[in-house]
Design an enzyme around this catalytic site. Structure first.
Site, PDB file in Angstrom:
ATOM      1  CG  ASN A 141     -35.298  94.870 109.023  1.00  0.00           C
ATOM      2  OD1 ASN A 141     -36.256  94.101 108.930  1.00  0.00           O
ATOM      3  ND2 ASN A 141     -35.124  95.693 110.048  1.00  0.00           N
ATOM      4  CD  GLU A 142     -28.655  90.689 107.244  1.00  0.00           C
ATOM      5  OE1 GLU A 142     -28.305  91.632 106.503  1.00  0.00           O
ATOM      6  OE2 GLU A 142     -27.922  90.239 108.137  1.00  0.00           O
ATOM      7  N   PRO A 143     -31.001  92.136 103.168  1.00  0.00           N
ATOM      8  CG  PRO A 143     -29.189  92.252 101.720  1.00  0.00           C
ATOM      9  CD  PRO A 143     -29.551  91.939 103.139  1.00  0.00           C
TER      10      PRO A 143
END
Ligand code: F6R
Length: 634
Positions: free
Chosen positions: A168-170
């Site tokens: 879950n990237e930025p």
């Protein structure tokens, strides 16, 4: 100590008051992992006794490796059964076959599933091989299966430098579900070594969402090494934001950050302890707090005044040791005395206030370079001075570094031999030409992602050896300076999954016994504990431990230089070796000899300049660049 898994209802202590999520600090990853594994074993057994399943959410990457090793040990040596365990992995790269050596499916087989008695039908790892139009339904089904299993009892997490949990990237929202995502640039750079180059790292992945993860009944996020210190600090002490997915753990009633001392090093209680408890003000703490104050206020040390101490939480130091001017002078002198152009000591001088002793002179100096380029990159300017000032320098290249050498370099080298054979048309070249042809054939056969056969690896190692010799020549060092020891853990392993053995330690020990150095330079505990640099340091530490009765060791100073990714704060420096613009240019000339690995190394000059700039801002002399060292007392 309280339970890791069960954190609900625990209150934060005064010392932890800046932390918004529960954080447990252990001295090493091994100790933390063993404790967690023991608790997981208890959970599994308790469920077995009740005839129920235990549902675990699992992570991959280097972080959980010691945890899985311990679970496997508990299975093999203490009869822990996994028959009632159901698992769901967080994520998987898209586009890799399941048996690809870097797929998370293979990783889990290697690290855990192949070694325990978990029924294969209980194992769930997202499938990264599906056509894009099937992914959405597949992800819904993954969520449904988690629900069907009764939800996740314990979710294990690592944290990426972007703050991601799972992938879950930025930008991933609080409610996000299992889905396909695009990997962040930083994440792909971090995986570059595994895939032998950033270009080979997949761009997409399937990951459980933040919402999926937070639905677990309890969460444990592990983080090791200084590399993770900054992001752990943001996630634990910063505001909750979708720019740092791990910060959402602050809102979970039963979530724990499990970290080692290095990953905790940016938490307030570790780096500014005077703000959360009463401290004993020794020299080290005085220096650290004053450097912090000067840096925060962007003022030279000698200009700090009483009010500034008081207003920024350093009033206790002022009351005990003040007035400010006295403290300022003391710290200024401490900093000033770290600067020397004589890293091996200055012959015939008064060395009371110098980092190194004047005697003996010249010194026998051993410089450990974990991968061949490390020593030159991190301390090339200092190597130059040591050689120039007449010391007997030996650079010990601990590993061959072959995994870093590109296929292009190996192919170029082999092609030259082939052409030589053709041009000379001479019978004497027969064996060389067939060797070169076999290397090229092996490179073709294994393809971009394949594992290098032994012959190719050896050639790559030899190419780096040549480059290391060329680099040391730039400093005027003769061939006898270079010692290549090819530690076996590296030759047999691969990135993130290296395993150090006694044979490695024995090699380092033998070198030290033979040379009996007066000075040792080595990379300290590196930013990432699974790295080649960290393992090489462990081997050094173990061999010094075994040699501790030897009299020469009592007369030996050990200096730690900083590895590639590791920042150095001014207060940590015990020896600062300045460089003029010309000296920096010479060093960069040496760094550029490592052509076969190319890339990243050029940031070296910037790092050296930054250290000098920081010293300058504190009120020290203004140098072009500085190489920094910490004294280590084993
Ligand atoms: C992997 C995963 C990632 C990693 C993170 C840290 O399943 O979910 O979030 O935990 O990228 O990776 P390492 O442990 O290799 O530093």
């Amino acid at each position: 100590m309280s339970s890791i898994i069960e954190s609900a209802g625990k209150r934060l202590t005064q010392e932890e008051r800046f932390e918004k999520a529960r954080t447990l600090i252990f001295p090493t990853p091994a100790e933390a992992s063993a404790r967690l594994a023991a608790e997981v074993a208890d959970l599994i057994r308790a469920r077995q006794a009740e005839g129920r399943t235990a549902v675990l959410g699992l992570a991959t990457g280097s972080t959980p490796v010691p945890f899985y090793r311990e679970l496997v040990r508990l299975h093999k040596e203490e009869g822990l059964s996994f028959r009632n365990v159901i698992s769901f992995n967080l994520d998987e790269y898209c586009g890799l076959e399941r048996d690809h050596r870097e797929s998370y499916f293979s990783f889990m087989q290697d690290q855990l599933f192949a070694h325990v008695d978990m029924p294969p039908e209980n194992v769930h790892v997202p499938d990264g091989t599906l056509p894009v139009d099937e992914v959405y339904d597949y992800c819904r089904e993954y969520e449904r299966k988690i629900e069907e299993a009764g939800g996740i009892d314990l979710q294990i997490l690592g944290i990426g430098r972007t703050g991601h949990i799972g992938f879950n990237e930025p930008g991933s929202t609080r409610d996000s579900q299992t889905r396909m995502i695009t990997l962040d640039r930083v994440t792909r750079q971090d995986a570059a070594a595994d895939f032998l180059g950033e270009a080979n790292v997949p761009r997409f992945a399937i990951t459980m969402g933040v919402g999926t993860i937070l639905a677990a009944r309890s969460l444990v996020l592990m983080a090791w090494g200084e590399n993770k210190a900054e992001i752990v600090h943001s996630a634990v002490e910063g505001t909750v934001t979708d720019q740092v997915s791990a910060s959402f753990l602050q809102e979970h009633p039963n979530a724990t950050f499990l970290v080692d001392t290095a990953a905790a090093s940016q938490l307030t209680r570790s780096c500014r302890p005077w703000l959360v408890r009463s401290v004993t003000w020794d020299e080290e703490l005085e220096k650290r707090s004053v450097v912090w104050l000067a840096t925060t206020l962007d003022k030279p040390v000698l200009k700090l005044v009483d009010e500034e101490y008081n207003e920024n939480g350093v009033g206790e130091l002022l009351t005990e040791q003040g007035p400010s001017y006295d403290i300022n002078i003391r710290v200024f002198n401490q900093l000033q005395h770290t600067i020397t152009g004589w890293p091996g000591g200055k012959k015939g001088s008064d060395d009371t206030n110098r980092p190194e002793r004047a005697q003996p002179y010249p010194k026998r100096v051993v410089i450990f370079s974990p991968e061949p380029q490390d020593a030159v990159t991190s301390m090339g300017g200092t190597i130059h001075r040591l050689v120039d000032q007449g010391h007997q320098v030996t650079i010990v290249y601990q590993t061959s570094g072959s995994l870093r050498v590109s296929d292009v370099a190996a192919r170029k080298f082999s092609s030259v031999i082939l052409e030589m054979g053709e041009v000379l048309g001479d019978e004497g070249w027969k064996s060389q030409t067939s060797y070169a042809a076999s290397i090229i054939a092996q490179l073709d056969e294994k393809g971009e992602f394949g594992i290098d056969p032994e012959n190719v690896r050896r050639l790559k190692g030899l190419i780096l050896r040549g480059e290391a010799r060329d680099a040391s020549k730039v400093f005027g060092a003769g061939d006898s300076t270079n010692l290549f020891v090819d530690m076996p853990f590296y030759e047999k392993g691969r990135y993130r999954r290296f395993h150090l053995t006694d044979d490695d330690v024995a090699i380092v020990k033998k070198v030290l016994e033979r040379i009996e150095p007066h000075q040792i330079f080595a990379t300290g505990s590196a930013a990432d504990p699974s790295s080649v640099q960290a393992l090489c340091f462990t081997a050094l530490r173990s061999s010094l431990e075994q040699l501790k009765e030897q009299s020469w060791l009592g007369n030996c100073f050990v200096w730690l230089y900083r590895g590639r990714d590791k920042r150095v704060d001014s207060h940590e420096i015990d020896m600062a070796v300045p460089m003029s613009p010309d000296q920096l240019a010479l060093k960069m000339d040496a760094v550029r000899k490592f052509q076969s690995i190319g890339r990243e190394e050029l940031s070296t000059a910037d790092q050296n300049r930054e250290i000098a700039k920081n010293y300058d801002s504190l009120g020290m002399a203004e140098y072009e660049a500085i190489e920094a060292f910490q004294r280590w007392r084993p």
